[in-house]
Design a protein around this motif. Structure first.
Motif, PDB file in Angstrom:
ATOM      1  N   TRP A  35     -14.040  46.568  -5.803  1.00 13.90           N
ATOM      2  CA  TRP A  35     -14.675  45.971  -6.973  1.00 13.90           C
ATOM      3  C   TRP A  35     -14.963  47.084  -7.968  1.00 13.90           C
ATOM      4  CZ3 TRP A  35     -20.055  47.124  -7.635  1.00 13.90           C
ATOM      5  CH2 TRP A  35     -20.689  47.672  -6.514  1.00 13.90           C
ATOM      6  N   GLN A  36     -14.920  46.736  -9.260  1.00 13.30           N
ATOM      7  CA  GLN A  36     -15.055  47.720 -10.335  1.00 13.30           C
ATOM      8  C   GLN A  36     -15.890  47.074 -11.438  1.00 13.30           C
ATOM      9  OE1 GLN A  36     -15.293  49.691 -13.454  1.00 13.30           O
ATOM     10  NE2 GLN A  36     -13.670  48.225 -13.935  1.00 13.30           N
ATOM     11  N   PRO A  37     -17.144  47.505 -11.654  1.00 14.95           N
ATOM     12  CA  PRO A  37     -18.085  46.737 -12.473  1.00 14.95           C
ATOM     13  C   PRO A  37     -18.139  47.075 -13.960  1.00 14.95           C
ATOM     14  CG  PRO A  37     -19.249  48.504 -11.372  1.00 14.95           C
ATOM     15  CD  PRO A  37     -17.802  48.614 -10.947  1.00 14.95           C
ATOM     16  N   GLU A  38     -17.352  48.033 -14.446  1.00 10.33           N
ATOM     17  CA  GLU A  38     -17.483  48.458 -15.838  1.00 10.33           C
ATOM     18  C   GLU A  38     -16.569  47.662 -16.761  1.00 10.33           C
ATOM     19  OE1 GLU A  38     -17.998  52.762 -16.575  1.00 10.33           O
ATOM     20  OE2 GLU A  38     -17.454  53.006 -14.476  1.00 10.33           O
ATOM     21  N   ASP A  39     -17.138  47.128 -17.838  1.00  6.34           N
ATOM     22  CA  ASP A  39     -16.364  46.373 -18.821  1.00  6.34           C
ATOM     23  C   ASP A  39     -15.326  47.267 -19.504  1.00  6.34           C
ATOM     24  OD1 ASP A  39     -17.719  43.936 -18.472  1.00  6.34           O
ATOM     25  OD2 ASP A  39     -19.333  44.567 -19.810  1.00  6.34           O
ATOM     26  N   HIS A  40     -14.176  46.667 -19.817  1.00  2.00           N
ATOM     27  CA  HIS A  40     -13.102  47.348 -20.554  1.00  2.00           C
ATOM     28  C   HIS A  40     -12.657  48.639 -19.866  1.00  2.00           C
ATOM     29  CE1 HIS A  40     -13.896  44.447 -23.664  1.00  2.00           C
ATOM     30  NE2 HIS A  40     -15.121  44.890 -23.833  1.00  2.00           N
ATOM     31  N   LYS A  41     -12.665  48.629 -18.548  1.00  2.00           N
ATOM     32  CA  LYS A  41     -12.184  49.769 -17.773  1.00  2.00           C
ATOM     33  C   LYS A  41     -11.175  49.269 -16.743  1.00  2.00           C
ATOM     34  CE  LYS A  41     -14.836  53.010 -19.567  1.00  2.00           C
ATOM     35  NZ  LYS A  41     -15.917  53.634 -18.783  1.00  2.00           N
ATOM     36  N   GLY A  42     -10.283  50.152 -16.368  1.00  2.00           N
ATOM     37  CA  GLY A  42      -9.269  49.810 -15.374  1.00  2.00           C
ATOM     38  C   GLY A  42      -8.151  50.823 -15.407  1.00  2.00           C
ATOM     39  N   LEU A  43      -7.162  50.579 -16.271  1.00  2.00           N
ATOM     40  CA  LEU A  43      -6.051  51.506 -16.468  1.00  2.00           C
ATOM     41  C   LEU A  43      -5.913  51.794 -17.949  1.00  2.00           C
ATOM     42  CD1 LEU A  43      -3.296  49.986 -14.147  1.00  2.00           C
ATOM     43  CD2 LEU A  43      -4.742  51.953 -13.671  1.00  2.00           C
ATOM     44  N   THR A  44      -5.720  53.062 -18.288  1.00  2.00           N
ATOM     45  CA  THR A  44      -5.558  53.462 -19.680  1.00  2.00           C
ATOM     46  C   THR A  44      -4.194  54.111 -19.867  1.00  2.00           C
ATOM     47  OG1 THR A  44      -7.938  53.837 -19.883  1.00  2.00           O
ATOM     48  CG2 THR A  44      -6.532  54.816 -21.563  1.00  2.00           C
ATOM     49  N   PHE A  45      -3.487  53.698 -20.920  1.00  2.00           N
ATOM     50  CA  PHE A  45      -2.152  54.212 -21.211  1.00  2.00           C
ATOM     51  C   PHE A  45      -2.156  54.944 -22.548  1.00  2.00           C
ATOM     52  CE2 PHE A  45      -1.519  50.496 -18.511  1.00  2.00           C
ATOM     53  CZ  PHE A  45      -0.688  51.004 -17.534  1.00  2.00           C
ATOM     54  N   SER A  46      -1.168  55.802 -22.739  1.00  2.00           N
ATOM     55  CA  SER A  46      -1.040  56.515 -24.007  1.00  2.00           C
ATOM     56  C   SER A  46      -0.436  55.628 -25.087  1.00  2.00           C
ATOM     57  CB  SER A  46      -0.179  57.775 -23.829  1.00  2.00           C
ATOM     58  OG  SER A  46       1.106  57.431 -23.327  1.00  2.00           O
ATOM     59  N   GLU A  47       0.285  54.580 -24.678  1.00  2.00           N
ATOM     60  CA  GLU A  47       0.885  53.640 -25.616  1.00  2.00           C
ATOM     61  C   GLU A  47       0.344  52.238 -25.353  1.00  2.00           C
ATOM     62  OE1 GLU A  47       5.226  54.018 -26.076  1.00  2.00           O
ATOM     63  OE2 GLU A  47       5.098  55.734 -24.722  1.00  2.00           O
ATOM     64  N   VAL A  48       0.620  51.330 -26.270  1.00  2.00           N
ATOM     65  CA  VAL A  48       0.161  49.951 -26.144  1.00  2.00           C
ATOM     66  C   VAL A  48       1.301  49.076 -25.633  1.00  2.00           C
ATOM     67  CG1 VAL A  48      -0.762  47.941 -27.348  1.00  2.00           C
ATOM     68  CG2 VAL A  48      -1.471  50.246 -28.037  1.00  2.00           C
ATOM     69  N   PRO A  49       1.165  48.470 -24.456  1.00  2.00           N
ATOM     70  CA  PRO A  49       2.203  47.538 -23.991  1.00  2.00           C
ATOM     71  C   PRO A  49       2.196  46.273 -24.852  1.00  2.00           C
ATOM     72  CG  PRO A  49       0.743  48.234 -22.191  1.00  2.00           C
ATOM     73  CD  PRO A  49       0.088  48.629 -23.472  1.00  2.00           C
ATOM     74  N   THR A  50       3.332  45.899 -25.391  1.00  2.00           N
ATOM     75  CA  THR A  50       3.396  44.681 -26.198  1.00  2.00           C
ATOM     76  C   THR A  50       3.437  43.431 -25.330  1.00  2.00           C
ATOM     77  OG1 THR A  50       5.808  44.818 -26.296  1.00  2.00           O
ATOM     78  CG2 THR A  50       4.576  45.872 -28.076  1.00  2.00           C
ATOM     79  N   GLU A  51       3.702  43.640 -24.047  1.00  2.00           N
ATOM     80  CA  GLU A  51       3.792  42.536 -23.099  1.00  2.00           C
ATOM     81  C   GLU A  51       3.217  43.021 -21.777  1.00  2.00           C
ATOM     82  OE1 GLU A  51       7.210  39.215 -21.940  1.00  2.00           O
ATOM     83  OE2 GLU A  51       7.757  41.105 -22.891  1.00  2.00           O
ATOM     84  N   PHE A  52       2.531  42.145 -21.063  1.00  2.00           N
ATOM     85  CA  PHE A  52       1.844  42.567 -19.850  1.00  2.00           C
ATOM     86  C   PHE A  52       1.961  41.487 -18.780  1.00  2.00           C
ATOM     87  CE2 PHE A  52      -2.430  42.582 -17.614  1.00  2.00           C
ATOM     88  CZ  PHE A  52      -2.079  43.564 -16.702  1.00  2.00           C
ATOM     89  N   TYR A  53       2.429  41.911 -17.587  1.00  2.00           N
ATOM     90  CA  TYR A  53       2.481  41.049 -16.407  1.00  2.00           C
ATOM     91  C   TYR A  53       1.518  41.599 -15.358  1.00  2.00           C
ATOM     92  CZ  TYR A  53       6.910  38.952 -18.045  1.00  2.00           C
ATOM     93  OH  TYR A  53       7.884  38.298 -18.764  1.00  2.00           O
ATOM     94  N   ALA A  54       0.859  40.698 -14.652  1.00  2.00           N
ATOM     95  CA  ALA A  54      -0.049  41.101 -13.579  1.00  2.00           C
ATOM     96  C   ALA A  54       0.110  40.165 -12.396  1.00  2.00           C
ATOM     97  CB  ALA A  54      -1.497  41.084 -14.060  1.00  2.00           C
ATOM     98  N   LYS A  55       0.066  40.744 -11.207  1.00  2.00           N
ATOM     99  CA  LYS A  55       0.041  39.969  -9.961  1.00  2.00           C
ATOM    100  C   LYS A  55      -0.976  40.656  -9.058  1.00  2.00           C
ATOM    101  CE  LYS A  55       1.452  37.534  -6.282  1.00  2.00           C
ATOM    102  NZ  LYS A  55       2.326  38.177  -5.319  1.00  2.00           N
ATOM    103  N   LEU A  56      -1.928  39.902  -8.536  1.00  2.00           N
ATOM    104  CA  LEU A  56      -2.952  40.505  -7.691  1.00  2.00           C
ATOM    105  C   LEU A  56      -3.558  39.453  -6.778  1.00  2.00           C
ATOM    106  CD1 LEU A  56      -6.089  39.715  -8.885  1.00  2.00           C
ATOM    107  CD2 LEU A  56      -5.131  40.992 -10.788  1.00  2.00           C
ATOM    108  N   ASP A  57      -4.215  39.944  -5.741  1.00  6.18           N
ATOM    109  CA  ASP A  57      -4.989  39.089  -4.854  1.00  6.18           C
ATOM    110  C   ASP A  57      -6.467  39.276  -5.149  1.00  6.18           C
ATOM    111  OD1 ASP A  57      -2.775  38.073  -3.569  1.00  6.18           O
ATOM    112  OD2 ASP A  57      -2.899  39.443  -1.861  1.00  6.18           O
ATOM    113  N   MET A  58      -7.235  38.224  -4.951  1.00  7.55           N
ATOM    114  CA  MET A  58      -8.685  38.287  -5.137  1.00  7.55           C
ATOM    115  C   MET A  58      -9.355  37.542  -3.995  1.00  7.55           C
ATOM    116  SD  MET A  58      -8.813  35.768  -8.466  1.00  7.55           S
ATOM    117  CE  MET A  58      -7.929  34.180  -8.428  1.00  7.55           C
TER     118      MET A  58
END
Length: 305
Positions: A35-58
């Motif tokens: 678990w990660q409780p900080e808003d607007h945090k996770g992964l940071t990139f040097s560029e902006v992805p114009t498209e984003f796919y995500a697959k995860l378990d919760m």
């Protein structure tokens, strides 16, 4: 840009240090989650992805006992899928420039005290061509292809939010990319058949390099993988993880991901490691092969300066 991120469930592999890793096979198919409780945090990139796919378990605990918790997966300032408890049930909400959907009645397809799967695709668009597509536990709950939103200029445009406020929601089995992810893809911890190294074996599953160019190479147990998943199953990405991976002094300071096939050794990215004993390294790349084709390959690290 082109990227692929694979994480079985280690908070240490995020771009923020505020998360907590939890072990236990009841919470994750991989045996680790976070678990990660900080808003607007996770992964940071040097560029902006114009498209984003995500697959995860919760892993979602009983919503009647959950408090002050929400999961958010998204990009930019306000483009996300959110899961949170509401009136004793798990609510799922989608948002870009405005609310895309909000589903309260989820009891027939969302499981409590169990692992659930989320698949998410978002693409910015200004001409009624933005995409917001969500699948939960193989049920398509939203597929909008006429959205108008643009996150490239947002404050957090190059940040993928990976948020869970507390351990009432545990995240694992993450695959992120700016290229299509098949909803059937999953993260698998590769069983090791053999380890070959000239590093020092510390006897606790860890190894210490004492000179440049020392290598650690591991062979995958193909028979075990084939029995569980089938030899013809596709391998779409490989992620090498050193957890922990750190240096104890100046001098040796880097690990380079390597692969050996036959007599050929291929080098991938070089990673400078920290002196923090809790630091990690990860090297991820896209591949296209079957489990059977992984046979004869060794994966690992080379120490260097």
């Amino acid at each position: 840009m082109a990227f692929r991120y694979i994480n079985p469930g280690y908070a240490e592999l995020l771009s923020t240090s505020g998360g907590t890793t939890v072990t236990g096979k009841q919470y994750s198919k991989t045996g680790v989650s976070f678990w990660q409780p900080e808003d607007h945090k996770g992964l940071t990139f040097s560029e902006v992805p114009t498209e984003f796919y995500a697959k995860l378990d919760m892993y979602l605990k009983n919503p009647q006992n959950a408090s002050d918790v929400r999961l958010e997966i998204g990009i930019g300032f306000g483009n996300w899928v959110r899961v949170y408890p509401h009136r004793g049930k798990w609510d799922i909400e989608g948002h870009d420039a405005s609310t895309v959907f909000d589903i309260y009645e989820t009891a027939d397809f969302v499981r409590s005290d169990a692992v659930n799967t989320l698949w998410f695709h978002i693409k910015q668009g200004r001409n009624n061509d933005g995409i917001f597509h969500v699948i939960v536990n193989e049920r398509e709950i939203c597929n909008k292809r006429d959205r108008n939103f643009w996150y490239a200029n947002d404050t957090y445009a190059n940040t993928i939010t990976v948020l869970s406020k507390n351990d009432d929601i545990l995240i694992s089995n993450l695959i992120f990319s700016d290229e299509e992810i098949n909803p059937k893809e999953q993260v698998v911890m590769l069983p090791v058949k053999e380890t070959q190294t000239n590093m020092t074996d510390c006897g606790d599953g860890s190894y210490e390099a004492t000179a440049a160019n020392q290598e650690l190479l591991q062979t995958v147990d193909i028979a075990a993988l084939s029995t569980q998943y089938g030899a013809d199953s596709r391998v779409t990405g490989i992620s090498l993880i050193g957890n922990p991976a750190y240096r104890t002094a100046e001098g040796l300071c880097a690990l380079t991901a390597i692969e050996k096939s036959g007599g050929t050794v291929t080098e991938y990215r070089r990673h400078v490691v920290e002196q923090n004993p809790n630091s990690t390294v990860m090297d991820t790349r896209t591949v296209s092969m079957t489990i059977a084709e992984v046979a004869g390959r060794q994966f690992g690290w080379r120490a260097g300066t």
